[in-house]
Write a protein that holds these residues in place. Sequence first.
Motif, mmCIF file in Angstrom:
data_model
loop_
_atom_site.group_PDB
_atom_site.id
_atom_site.type_symbol
_atom_site.label_atom_id
_atom_site.label_comp_id
_atom_site.label_asym_id
_atom_site.label_seq_id
_atom_site.Cartn_x
_atom_site.Cartn_y
_atom_site.Cartn_z
ATOM 1 N N ARG A 1 -2.570 5.108 -6.339
ATOM 2 C CA ARG A 1 -2.545 4.157 -7.454
ATOM 3 C C ARG A 1 -3.550 3.037 -7.211
ATOM 4 O O ARG A 1 -3.683 2.534 -6.093
ATOM 5 C CB ARG A 1 -1.134 3.579 -7.605
ATOM 6 N N ARG A 2 -4.256 2.653 -8.259
ATOM 7 C CA ARG A 2 -5.252 1.592 -8.151
ATOM 8 C C ARG A 2 -4.568 0.235 -8.324
ATOM 9 O O ARG A 2 -3.813 0.023 -9.273
ATOM 10 C CB ARG A 2 -6.321 1.764 -9.224
ATOM 11 N N ILE A 3 -4.818 -0.670 -7.398
ATOM 12 C CA ILE A 3 -4.279 -2.028 -7.498
ATOM 13 C C ILE A 3 -5.424 -3.015 -7.362
ATOM 14 O O ILE A 3 -6.454 -2.720 -6.747
ATOM 15 C CB ILE A 3 -3.211 -2.308 -6.422
ATOM 16 N N ARG A 4 -5.239 -4.169 -7.958
ATOM 17 C CA ARG A 4 -6.254 -5.220 -7.866
ATOM 18 C C ARG A 4 -5.687 -6.374 -7.046
ATOM 19 O O ARG A 4 -4.551 -6.812 -7.289
ATOM 20 C CB ARG A 4 -6.647 -5.697 -9.254
ATOM 21 N N VAL A 5 -6.460 -6.839 -6.081
ATOM 22 C CA VAL A 5 -5.976 -7.894 -5.194
ATOM 23 C C VAL A 5 -6.982 -9.033 -5.142
ATOM 24 O O VAL A 5 -8.173 -8.871 -5.432
ATOM 25 C CB VAL A 5 -5.741 -7.366 -3.759
ATOM 26 N N PHE B 1 0.814 -1.220 0.000
ATOM 27 C CA PHE B 1 0.000 0.000 0.000
ATOM 28 C C PHE B 1 0.846 1.268 0.000
ATOM 29 O O PHE B 1 0.297 2.375 -0.024
ATOM 30 C CB PHE B 1 -0.948 -0.003 1.200
ATOM 31 N N GLY B 2 2.168 1.128 0.032
ATOM 32 C CA GLY B 2 3.037 2.280 -0.134
ATOM 33 C C GLY B 2 3.153 3.181 1.078
ATOM 34 O O GLY B 2 3.513 4.365 0.931
ATOM 35 N N TYR B 3 2.895 2.664 2.293
ATOM 36 C CA TYR B 3 3.004 3.499 3.493
ATOM 37 C C TYR B 3 4.406 3.380 4.085
ATOM 38 O O TYR B 3 5.192 2.492 3.729
ATOM 39 C CB TYR B 3 1.934 3.096 4.519
ATOM 40 N N ASP B 4 4.701 4.283 4.992
ATOM 41 C CA ASP B 4 6.048 4.350 5.556
ATOM 42 C C ASP B 4 6.247 3.393 6.721
ATOM 43 O O ASP B 4 7.375 3.016 7.021
ATOM 44 C CB ASP B 4 6.357 5.786 6.012
ATOM 45 N N SER B 5 5.171 3.029 7.413
ATOM 46 C CA SER B 5 5.314 2.175 8.590
ATOM 47 C C SER B 5 3.997 1.495 8.903
ATOM 48 O O SER B 5 2.927 1.892 8.415
ATOM 49 C CB SER B 5 5.758 3.006 9.809
ATOM 50 N N LYS B 6 4.094 0.465 9.744
ATOM 51 C CA LYS B 6 2.887 -0.212 10.215
ATOM 52 C C LYS B 6 2.034 0.731 11.044
ATOM 53 O O LYS B 6 0.801 0.737 10.935
ATOM 54 C CB LYS B 6 3.276 -1.446 11.036
ATOM 55 N N GLU B 7 2.691 1.534 11.855
ATOM 56 C CA GLU B 7 1.952 2.466 12.725
ATOM 57 C C GLU B 7 1.095 3.422 11.904
ATOM 58 O O GLU B 7 -0.019 3.772 12.299
ATOM 59 C CB GLU B 7 2.926 3.249 13.601
ATOM 60 N N GLU B 8 1.618 3.834 10.752
ATOM 61 C CA GLU B 8 0.853 4.746 9.892
ATOM 62 C C GLU B 8 -0.401 4.059 9.358
ATOM 63 O O GLU B 8 -1.477 4.672 9.297
ATOM 64 C CB GLU B 8 1.725 5.229 8.736
ATOM 65 N N MET B 9 -0.289 2.781 9.035
ATOM 66 C CA MET B 9 -1.441 2.059 8.503
ATOM 67 C C MET B 9 -2.495 1.801 9.570
ATOM 68 O O MET B 9 -3.694 1.735 9.270
ATOM 69 C CB MET B 9 -1.001 0.735 7.878
ATOM 70 N N LEU B 10 -2.053 1.639 10.817
ATOM 71 C CA LEU B 10 -3.020 1.359 11.886
ATOM 72 C C LEU B 10 -3.918 2.552 12.179
ATOM 73 O O LEU B 10 -4.914 2.413 12.894
ATOM 74 C CB LEU B 10 -2.281 0.928 13.158
ATOM 75 N N GLU B 11 -3.591 3.706 11.625
ATOM 76 C CA GLU B 11 -4.427 4.893 11.806
ATOM 77 C C GLU B 11 -5.477 5.030 10.711
ATOM 78 O O GLU B 11 -6.296 5.946 10.748
ATOM 79 C CB GLU B 11 -3.552 6.155 11.819
ATOM 80 N N LEU B 12 -5.463 4.128 9.731
ATOM 81 C CA LEU B 12 -6.336 4.281 8.562
ATOM 82 C C LEU B 12 -7.753 3.801 8.837
ATOM 83 O O LEU B 12 -7.994 2.950 9.689
ATOM 84 C CB LEU B 12 -5.768 3.486 7.384
ATOM 85 N N ASP B 13 -8.663 4.363 8.061
ATOM 86 C CA ASP B 13 -10.020 3.836 7.960
ATOM 87 C C ASP B 13 -10.054 2.956 6.717
ATOM 88 O O ASP B 13 -9.830 3.434 5.601
ATOM 89 C CB ASP B 13 -11.032 4.975 7.841
ATOM 90 N N ILE B 14 -10.327 1.666 6.891
ATOM 91 C CA ILE B 14 -10.184 0.719 5.788
ATOM 92 C C ILE B 14 -11.050 1.106 4.599
ATOM 93 O O ILE B 14 -10.581 1.181 3.457
ATOM 94 C CB ILE B 14 -10.527 -0.708 6.258
ATOM 95 N N ALA B 15 -12.345 1.357 4.831
ATOM 96 C CA ALA B 15 -13.254 1.658 3.728
ATOM 97 C C ALA B 15 -12.885 2.954 3.030
ATOM 98 O O ALA B 15 -12.910 3.047 1.803
ATOM 99 C CB ALA B 15 -14.691 1.723 4.248
#
Length: 624
Positions: free
Chosen positions: A207-211, A157-171
């Motif tokens: 960027r759009r990715i398909r998973v 997902f191109g983030y700098d750290s795990k901590e940064e991702m834990l602040e996200l709203d998934i939807a």
Amino acid sequence: MQLQDARFRALVEHSSDILAIVSDDGRWIYVNPATHAVLGHAPDALQGQRLDELVHPDDHASLHEVLAGADSAEIRFRDADGHWVYLDSQTRRPEGDGAEGIVLDARDVTARHRALAALAEEEQRYRELFESSRDAICIGTLEGRLVDVNPAAVELFGYDSKEEMLELDIARDLYWNSEDRKRAEAVFLAQGFVDGYEHELRTKQGRRIRVQETATAIRDTEGEVIGFRGVLRDTTEQIRLQEQLRQSQKMEAVGRLAGGVAHDFNNLLTAINGYAELALARMSDDDAQRQAVEEIRKAGKRATDLTRRLLTLSRHQTVSPRRIDLNQCVYDMEKLLQRVIGEDIRLDTRLGSDLPRIIADQGQIEQIILNLAVNARDAMPDGGSLELETRRVRMPAEAGDLPRLPVAGEYVLLRVADTGSGMEQKVREHAFEPFFTTKGKGHNTGLGLAIVYGIVKQAGGYIEVESSEGEGTTFLLFFPLQSQATASLPDLQLSADQPLPRGSETVLLVEDETSVRALVRQILELQGYDVLAARNAQAAEAICDERDSPPDLLLTDVVMPGRSGLALAEDLKQRFADLRILFMSGYTDSHNGVKLLTQQQAAFLAKPFSPEVLARKVRDVLDA
């Protein structure tokens, strides 16, 4: 201390826990039978010994603290077989007169300890798999928050750290379309898992990715779903390659169809244009029918141009590849491009330094650039910018800004990007198909991008398009580096001021199309040649068998029913060493025409041709 109560004695002696009395200096005074059952030491053998003789050296401090009245602790005791047994130990000092020593209560927790150790080991293995997995793993709540992600997810997902991702709203932050999140959640809650669910996500950079996702439910002690554990596999590149393969197969099928149609049309156009030319040559300027015949000739020329486009699409066109400088080509077209796109569109060129030459037909490369510029102009009615960039790239690219190509190596990249209206996905999927257009009726033939695709493929390259509705369009054209050019014969240069050359030689004409055979025979006979006409290879050999002298020139079609013109030429060349050969065809492909032009350097005449071109080419071959 005396144990005189029978009931208390029975309780102590039948207890499964070790119950012992220990002196203040840490010696065994009394042990119950369970001590033997747990540790294997006979009770009598322990009396008077120090406890720390059986205790693991690392646990001596814990033993002294427990004997001093501290809270319970797990202490390792050595059994009779030399194994370490974990005892959850605690002490208390008896109250009352005459009480002596300390009461030790120890329970065997070895099984529990081993289970916890195994669980910890299992957790460590899971954590290692979690951290080292190349697939992204995300653990989250039903409320749409992440509680853990592995490094692969951070990278995906191109983030700098795990901590940064834990602040996200998934939807909101990860799903390209929030409705996909709702649909996935509905399936997940209905069956408790999803397997191979495909959806589009968004990176930090937009960027759009398909998973492809496989997720299982996390439940509480009551069985209620409280979260999920999902494994995400990035299929963006895989799907792109599959689409590229499907597109290539589709275009190849269309190309074969176009090549076959163009070949037949070229035979017809040879007759139409040729007879129109002959008719005009016999008419005076004031002939009442002259205008009608001229219109026939004009229509024939327009049809010839359309047929050549179809041949370019099918990659069967006869081309003149040369080592060309792509930078110089772009530079030479700048003024023309600016006039084409208009003053309200800014033209920017970024030409790479030390760019290697590519092998291509320069006219076709100019056609590519012009077609893409016209498309860009139409996509920017209110103005914008058009950028042309060239650079040398190595594939697969070290940076992630370029798509993966089927063949690795070095390429020259031509990038054409505009800031126009862009294309939605459905339009993008059909962009290179012939006759597909989003423009109004009568604006164009829908062959522009299809021809670009055909030219790039004929040059051995690849083309990719990146576009989203409202976000502009970028075309990426990759031309492979080659060491040496293979060039076809140059087009014949004609001069209308010079009379048509004549001759008296014998020409063996082999052509299966009746109208073309009749036309060519008439043109050559008008120029003084003795023409022997045959409809196929068998008839041509029969003519040679009946004659005492060989023909001077074999003029043969390449593709014919039965034996090909190539096979006929090889046989007759063995019989007549001085025989000159001129091939003609409505198209060329890798099996015959290109092989003749590039490998054998044979003389070739592309249909449709005019009487003048035919007469001069025949004379050139005979005089060569």
